[in-house]
Design an enzyme around this catalytic site. Structure first.
Site, PDB file in Angstrom:
ATOM      1  N   LEU A  44       0.816  -1.217   0.000  1.00 37.73           N
ATOM      2  CA  LEU A  44       0.000   0.000   0.000  1.00 37.73           C
ATOM      3  C   LEU A  44       0.847   1.263   0.000  1.00 37.73           C
ATOM      4  CD1 LEU A  44      -3.213   0.762   1.885  1.00 37.73           C
ATOM      5  CD2 LEU A  44      -1.249   2.215   2.396  1.00 37.73           C
ATOM      6  N   LEU A  45       0.449   2.188  -0.851  1.00 38.75           N
ATOM      7  CA  LEU A  45       1.046   3.532  -0.884  1.00 38.75           C
ATOM      8  C   LEU A  45       0.038   4.482  -0.269  1.00 38.75           C
ATOM      9  CD1 LEU A  45       2.398   5.317  -4.093  1.00 38.75           C
ATOM     10  CD2 LEU A  45       0.329   6.158  -2.969  1.00 38.75           C
ATOM     11  N   ASP A  47       0.486   8.727   1.649  1.00 38.59           N
ATOM     12  CA  ASP A  47       0.904  10.114   1.405  1.00 38.59           C
ATOM     13  C   ASP A  47       2.236  10.277   0.657  1.00 38.59           C
ATOM     14  OD1 ASP A  47      -1.019  10.008   3.377  1.00 38.59           O
ATOM     15  OD2 ASP A  47       0.208  10.944   4.919  1.00 38.59           O
ATOM     16  N   GLN A  63       4.550   7.095   1.615  1.00 37.65           N
ATOM     17  CA  GLN A  63       4.220   6.231   2.747  1.00 37.65           C
ATOM     18  C   GLN A  63       3.965   4.849   2.190  1.00 37.65           C
ATOM     19  OE1 GLN A  63       3.276   6.897   6.530  1.00 37.65           O
ATOM     20  NE2 GLN A  63       5.172   7.728   5.741  1.00 37.65           N
TER      21      GLN A  63
END
Ligand code: FRU
Length: 495
Positions: A44-45, A47, A63
């Site tokens: 997961l990506l 900010d 992130q």
């Protein structure tokens, strides 16, 4: 699949190469991998972090939870680019590793100082009762790209009056000082932003709460603040949580936007400003961050996603991407957002068409695809509504239109493909009164970004259509409109 705490907080040191390879394989089997957006290698990506120009290149971290499409132990993943278009995946940027960031290297920002890139970020920690203790930490990147974390946090405490929701430092330099805004929650559970001051980026003094005109009634937490001056105006950008829907406004789970006014008074910490504006009127946009480049351009990148929502790519072990970079300017007390000019580097084969569209749907010759830039201008319209349909298939379409009766731009993903986040509605609207309407649209495999009337408004949304839904149509109802359209294929060989 339910993710346990243990699974979410596993150290990457305990993850085998084989496991990563298995995950990477699953990610690459996904039909919705993007072609020209920054997306996570796996997992997961969220900010954008540390966005800066340093040593001849743009650096942009994100992130990152590497192991799956959920929020767990956050790292910083590092990407860099010479032109804001072609991004190199550098690898791990900041890895949570010590007592000050044990539960995540959370969001933060970057600034050049003494020939190095200083990265100020929030170390998220949890105690045995799972209470949060945030620290503001520093890591320093050398010109060779190596990143060293400082041993101790640079801000170890939350000042009194605020809760442990205290994070996301955004740093800038003004005169001889460095300043940082930090997203915060007051003890009465309302959102705000505080200011710190430093001479050397290592010793920080709490200056106080930024006094805005929004008072204590604008959401319960403000995440990811950013402050900058543009065209002699002061702009405070932040992502408030907890706003109620108001007409066409605040339709997403969380918002992000800005207030603009006179530059902040760094002595009284007062910011005089007008109304809060949302930055993006679409579905998937949050936690944007800006930087200024050597040409003096103020450039913004956002997270094309939102917390607490499942996305169709989850089953392939990844989620989300970043938006394209947008150049900001000020017009009549509002921010204008335009795709950076370098994006023209992506332009491949071009097709054009102009015609009058009268009470009909027309498929334009040679217009189709799942990856392109499209510029459409509507003028001399008498129609009640007109617009275009993208990613059209047998039962699928994504509609971008102008309702000339209500004077609203409408982005409708009701029939875009695999459904998700439907509880937040599938249509977004925004008032716009103009005699010509232009849409500059970037379509990637699973996203649409629409810049309306040269960046006066932007609508961003993920869509998950079938592979064969590649049609493009123009339409007008209740009258006619002139339409000119230009489409560029995205050049071969993009990521
Ligand atoms: C915003 C946010 C930040 C935090 C980060 C953690 O999306 O919640 O406030 O630093 O994400 O990943």
């Amino acid at each position: 699949m339910e993710w346990t705490k243990e699974q979410r907080y596993r150290s990457m040191d305990d993850v085998s190469e084989e496991e990563i390879q298995g995950l990477t394989k699953l990610v690459h089997q996904c039909p919705w991998r993007q072609a020209f957006h920054i997306q996570p290698v796996t997992g997961l990506l969220n900010d954008p972090n540390g966005f800066s120009y340093f040593n001849g290149e743009y650096h942009l971290f994100y992130q990152w939870f590497p192991l799956g499409p959920v929020h767990g132990l956050k790292h910083w993943y590092h990407t860099k680019s010479k032109d804001l278009v072609h991004w190199e995946e550098v690898g791990m940027g900041i890895m949570p590793s010590n007592e000050f960031d044990s539960h995540g290297a959370y969001s933060g920002s970057g600034i050049e100082h003494d020939g190095k890139l200083y990265l100020l970020y929030t170390g998220n920690t949890r105690d045995e009762q799972w209470n949060r203790h945030p620290y503001q930490c520093l890591a320093v990147m050398s010109p060779d790209g190596s990143i060293v974390k400082m041993d101790a946090p640079v801000i170890a405490d939350v000042p009194s009056g605020f809760t442990d929701h205290f994070r996301d430092p955004k740093v800038w330099k003004q005169g001889d000082h460095f300043y940082a805004v930090i997203g915060a929650q007051r003890e009465n559970e309302t959102g705000t932003v505080v200011l710190y001051r430093s001479c050397d980026l290592k010793n920080w003094q709490f200056a106080g709460e930024v006094k805005t005109g929004l008072g204590e009634d604008f959401g319960y937490m403000w995440e990811c603040p950013d402050y900058f001056e543009l065209d002699e105006q002061g702009v405070l950008l932040f992502s408030p949580q907890g706003l109620q829907v108001e007409g066409d406004h605040y339709q997403n789970i969380y918002q992000s936007g800005y207030v603009i006014g006179s530059p902040i008074d760094l002595e009284t910490i007062e910011l005089k400003h007008g109304a809060f504006h949302e930055l993006d009127r679409g579905f998937d946009f949050y936690a944007p961050q800006t930087t200024v480049d050597p040409e003096g351009r103020r450039i913004l990148v956002g997270w094309m996603g939102l917390p607490e929502i499942d996305y169709p790519t989850d089953k392939n072990g990844w989620a989300h991407c970043l938006t394209l970079p947008r150049e900001l300017s000020v017009r009549e007390g509002k921010l204008i957002q335009q795709p950076v000019t370098e994006l023209e580097l992506l332009r491949g084969k071009k097709v054009e068409n102009s015609q009058t569209v009268v009470n009909e749907h027309v498929a334009l010759k040679d217009f189709e695809g799942d990856m392109y830039e499209l510029l459409v201008e509507f003028s001399d319209f008498t129609a009640e509504e007109f617009g275009l349909e993208l990613r059209v298939g047998e039962d699928e379409k994504t509609v971008i239109k102008y309702d000339a009766v209500e004077k609203k731009v409408v982005f409708d993903r009701t029939q875009s493909g695999e459904a998700f986040a439907e509880e937040f509605g599938t249509v977004r609207k925004c008032t716009l009164d103009a005699e010509t309407i232009s849409f500059r649209i970037f379509v990637d495999v699973s996203s649409v970004e629409v810049f309306v009337n040269d960046g006066e408004e932007v609508f961003t949304g993920r869509i998950f259509p079938g592979e064969n839904s590649n049609g493009i149509r123009m339409f007008a109802r209740g009258g006619q409109t002139e339409v000119t359209a230009v489409k560029w294929e995205i050049k071969e060989g993009q990521r």
